[in-house]
Design a protein around this motif. Structure first.
Motif, PDB file in Angstrom:
ATOM      1  N   ILE A  29      -1.385  -7.030  -8.043  1.00  0.00           N
ATOM      2  CA  ILE A  29       0.058  -6.987  -7.757  1.00  0.00           C
ATOM      3  C   ILE A  29       0.479  -8.242  -7.016  1.00  0.00           C
ATOM      4  O   ILE A  29       1.461  -8.893  -7.370  1.00  0.00           O
ATOM      5  CB  ILE A  29       0.421  -5.724  -6.950  1.00  0.00           C
ATOM      6  N   THR A  30      -0.263  -8.619  -5.982  1.00  0.00           N
ATOM      7  CA  THR A  30       0.060  -9.809  -5.181  1.00  0.00           C
ATOM      8  C   THR A  30       0.050 -11.058  -6.043  1.00  0.00           C
ATOM      9  O   THR A  30       0.946 -11.904  -5.931  1.00  0.00           O
ATOM     10  CB  THR A  30      -0.926  -9.941  -4.017  1.00  0.00           C
ATOM     11  N   ALA A  31      -0.939 -11.182  -6.925  1.00  0.00           N
ATOM     12  CA  ALA A  31      -1.043 -12.353  -7.788  1.00  0.00           C
ATOM     13  C   ALA A  31       0.119 -12.438  -8.769  1.00  0.00           C
ATOM     14  O   ALA A  31       0.587 -13.537  -9.100  1.00  0.00           O
ATOM     15  CB  ALA A  31      -2.363 -12.332  -8.544  1.00  0.00           C
ATOM     16  N   LYS A  32       0.623 -11.299  -9.216  1.00  0.00           N
ATOM     17  CA  LYS A  32       1.687 -11.279 -10.219  1.00  0.00           C
ATOM     18  C   LYS A  32       3.080 -11.408  -9.613  1.00  0.00           C
ATOM     19  O   LYS A  32       4.017 -11.750 -10.313  1.00  0.00           O
ATOM     20  CB  LYS A  32       1.631  -9.977 -11.029  1.00  0.00           C
ATOM     21  N   LEU A  33       3.208 -11.130  -8.322  1.00  0.00           N
ATOM     22  CA  LEU A  33       4.543 -11.184  -7.701  1.00  0.00           C
ATOM     23  C   LEU A  33       5.047 -12.594  -7.517  1.00  0.00           C
ATOM     24  O   LEU A  33       4.483 -13.509  -7.226  1.00  0.00           O
ATOM     25  CB  LEU A  33       4.537 -10.461  -6.357  1.00  0.00           C
ATOM     26  N   LEU A  54       0.830  -1.198   0.000  1.00  0.00           N
ATOM     27  CA  LEU A  54       0.000   0.000   0.000  1.00  0.00           C
ATOM     28  C   LEU A  54       0.871   1.259   0.000  1.00  0.00           C
ATOM     29  O   LEU A  54       0.585   2.216  -0.726  1.00  0.00           O
ATOM     30  CB  LEU A  54      -0.961   0.001   1.186  1.00  0.00           C
ATOM     31  N   ALA A  55       1.937   1.253   0.781  1.00  0.00           N
ATOM     32  CA  ALA A  55       2.840   2.407   0.838  1.00  0.00           C
ATOM     33  C   ALA A  55       3.498   2.647  -0.523  1.00  0.00           C
ATOM     34  O   ALA A  55       3.600   3.797  -0.984  1.00  0.00           O
ATOM     35  CB  ALA A  55       3.900   2.189   1.913  1.00  0.00           C
ATOM     36  N   ARG A  56       3.933   1.578  -1.178  1.00  0.00           N
ATOM     37  CA  ARG A  56       4.557   1.714  -2.502  1.00  0.00           C
ATOM     38  C   ARG A  56       3.526   2.159  -3.546  1.00  0.00           C
ATOM     39  O   ARG A  56       3.844   2.962  -4.421  1.00  0.00           O
ATOM     40  CB  ARG A  56       5.228   0.401  -2.912  1.00  0.00           C
ATOM     41  N   LEU A  57       2.305   1.673  -3.438  1.00  0.00           N
ATOM     42  CA  LEU A  57       1.245   2.069  -4.355  1.00  0.00           C
ATOM     43  C   LEU A  57       0.905   3.549  -4.173  1.00  0.00           C
ATOM     44  O   LEU A  57       0.697   4.272  -5.152  1.00  0.00           O
ATOM     45  CB  LEU A  57       0.004   1.195  -4.141  1.00  0.00           C
ATOM     46  N   LYS A  58       0.892   4.005  -2.940  1.00  0.00           N
ATOM     47  CA  LYS A  58       0.586   5.412  -2.654  1.00  0.00           C
ATOM     48  C   LYS A  58       1.606   6.336  -3.324  1.00  0.00           C
ATOM     49  O   LYS A  58       1.236   7.361  -3.897  1.00  0.00           O
ATOM     50  CB  LYS A  58       0.555   5.651  -1.146  1.00  0.00           C
ATOM     51  N   VAL A  59       2.869   5.940  -3.303  1.00  0.00           N
ATOM     52  CA  VAL A  59       3.916   6.733  -3.955  1.00  0.00           C
ATOM     53  C   VAL A  59       3.651   6.811  -5.460  1.00  0.00           C
ATOM     54  O   VAL A  59       3.777   7.873  -6.077  1.00  0.00           O
ATOM     55  CB  VAL A  59       5.317   6.140  -3.676  1.00  0.00           C
ATOM     56  N   ILE A  60       3.252   5.690  -6.044  1.00  0.00           N
ATOM     57  CA  ILE A  60       2.945   5.648  -7.481  1.00  0.00           C
ATOM     58  C   ILE A  60       1.749   6.544  -7.802  1.00  0.00           C
ATOM     59  O   ILE A  60       1.736   7.241  -8.813  1.00  0.00           O
ATOM     60  CB  ILE A  60       2.680   4.194  -7.937  1.00  0.00           C
ATOM     61  N   LEU A  61       0.731   6.527  -6.955  1.00  0.00           N
ATOM     62  CA  LEU A  61      -0.502   7.278  -7.205  1.00  0.00           C
ATOM     63  C   LEU A  61      -0.350   8.788  -6.994  1.00  0.00           C
ATOM     64  O   LEU A  61      -1.094   9.577  -7.583  1.00  0.00           O
ATOM     65  CB  LEU A  61      -1.617   6.771  -6.292  1.00  0.00           C
ATOM     66  N   THR A  62       0.600   9.190  -6.191  1.00  0.00           N
ATOM     67  CA  THR A  62       0.734  10.595  -5.788  1.00  0.00           C
ATOM     68  C   THR A  62       0.738  11.590  -6.952  1.00  0.00           C
ATOM     69  O   THR A  62      -0.010  12.574  -6.908  1.00  0.00           O
ATOM     70  CB  THR A  62       1.973  10.779  -4.892  1.00  0.00           C
ATOM     71  N   PRO A  63       1.521  11.374  -8.020  1.00  0.00           N
ATOM     72  CA  PRO A  63       1.520  12.390  -9.091  1.00  0.00           C
ATOM     73  C   PRO A  63       0.192  12.480  -9.866  1.00  0.00           C
ATOM     74  O   PRO A  63      -0.063  13.480 -10.534  1.00  0.00           O
ATOM     75  CB  PRO A  63       2.628  11.940 -10.029  1.00  0.00           C
ATOM     76  N   TYR A  64      -0.620  11.453  -9.787  1.00  0.00           N
ATOM     77  CA  TYR A  64      -1.846  11.401 -10.585  1.00  0.00           C
ATOM     78  C   TYR A  64      -3.110  11.768  -9.802  1.00  0.00           C
ATOM     79  O   TYR A  64      -4.107  12.145 -10.398  1.00  0.00           O
ATOM     80  CB  TYR A  64      -2.019   9.997 -11.180  1.00  0.00           C
ATOM     81  N   ALA A  65      -3.071  11.636  -8.501  1.00  0.00           N
ATOM     82  CA  ALA A  65      -4.252  11.892  -7.676  1.00  0.00           C
ATOM     83  C   ALA A  65      -4.560  13.384  -7.643  1.00  0.00           C
ATOM     84  O   ALA A  65      -3.685  14.195  -7.339  1.00  0.00           O
ATOM     85  CB  ALA A  65      -4.040  11.358  -6.272  1.00  0.00           C
ATOM     86  N   GLN A  66      -5.796  13.738  -7.964  1.00  0.00           N
ATOM     87  CA  GLN A  66      -6.216  15.138  -7.960  1.00  0.00           C
ATOM     88  C   GLN A  66      -6.745  15.566  -6.586  1.00  0.00           C
ATOM     89  O   GLN A  66      -6.871  16.745  -6.319  1.00  0.00           O
ATOM     90  CB  GLN A  66      -7.307  15.361  -9.015  1.00  0.00           C
ATOM     91  N   LEU A 107      -4.061  -4.048  -5.387  1.00  0.00           N
ATOM     92  CA  LEU A 107      -3.237  -4.866  -4.491  1.00  0.00           C
ATOM     93  C   LEU A 107      -3.385  -6.348  -4.816  1.00  0.00           C
ATOM     94  O   LEU A 107      -2.407  -7.101  -4.781  1.00  0.00           O
ATOM     95  CB  LEU A 107      -3.597  -4.592  -3.027  1.00  0.00           C
ATOM     96  N   GLU A 108      -4.603  -6.774  -5.139  1.00  0.00           N
ATOM     97  CA  GLU A 108      -4.834  -8.189  -5.483  1.00  0.00           C
ATOM     98  C   GLU A 108      -4.079  -8.565  -6.747  1.00  0.00           C
ATOM     99  O   GLU A 108      -3.460  -9.632  -6.817  1.00  0.00           O
ATOM    100  CB  GLU A 108      -6.327  -8.457  -5.650  1.00  0.00           C
TER     101      GLU A 108
END
Length: 81
Positions: A77-81, A7-19, A74-75
């Protein structure tokens, strides 16, 4: 890797796009990318590409179509890891 770290890593990814930065700060599994974070479909494509790069995975079109909220992302990502 546990869910909190994902979730923390996903939040970093989402930050530039979240309005909606307030919604981003309160991010949880129920957070919807479009309704809550005010992202558009082009942003979603960018997010998927960034997720693929960050986690070194490949996300197929079927999985991509499901990734409309944090829980689904998250589901996948988890499935692909």
């Amino acid at each position: 890797m546990d869910k909190a770290e994902l979730l923390a890593r996903l939040k970093v990814i989402l930050t530039p796009y979240a309005q909606d930065s307030a919604a981003l700060e309160q991010i949880n599994e129920e957070t919807d990318f479009i309704a809550d974070l005010k992202m558009n479909s082009a942003n979603l494509v960018d997010v998927v590409l960034d997720i693929e790069e960050e986690f070194n995975i490949e996300i197929d079109n079927e999985s991509m179509e499901k990734m409309l909220n944090v829980k689904a992302a998250l589901e996948v990502i988890t499935a692909k890891l």
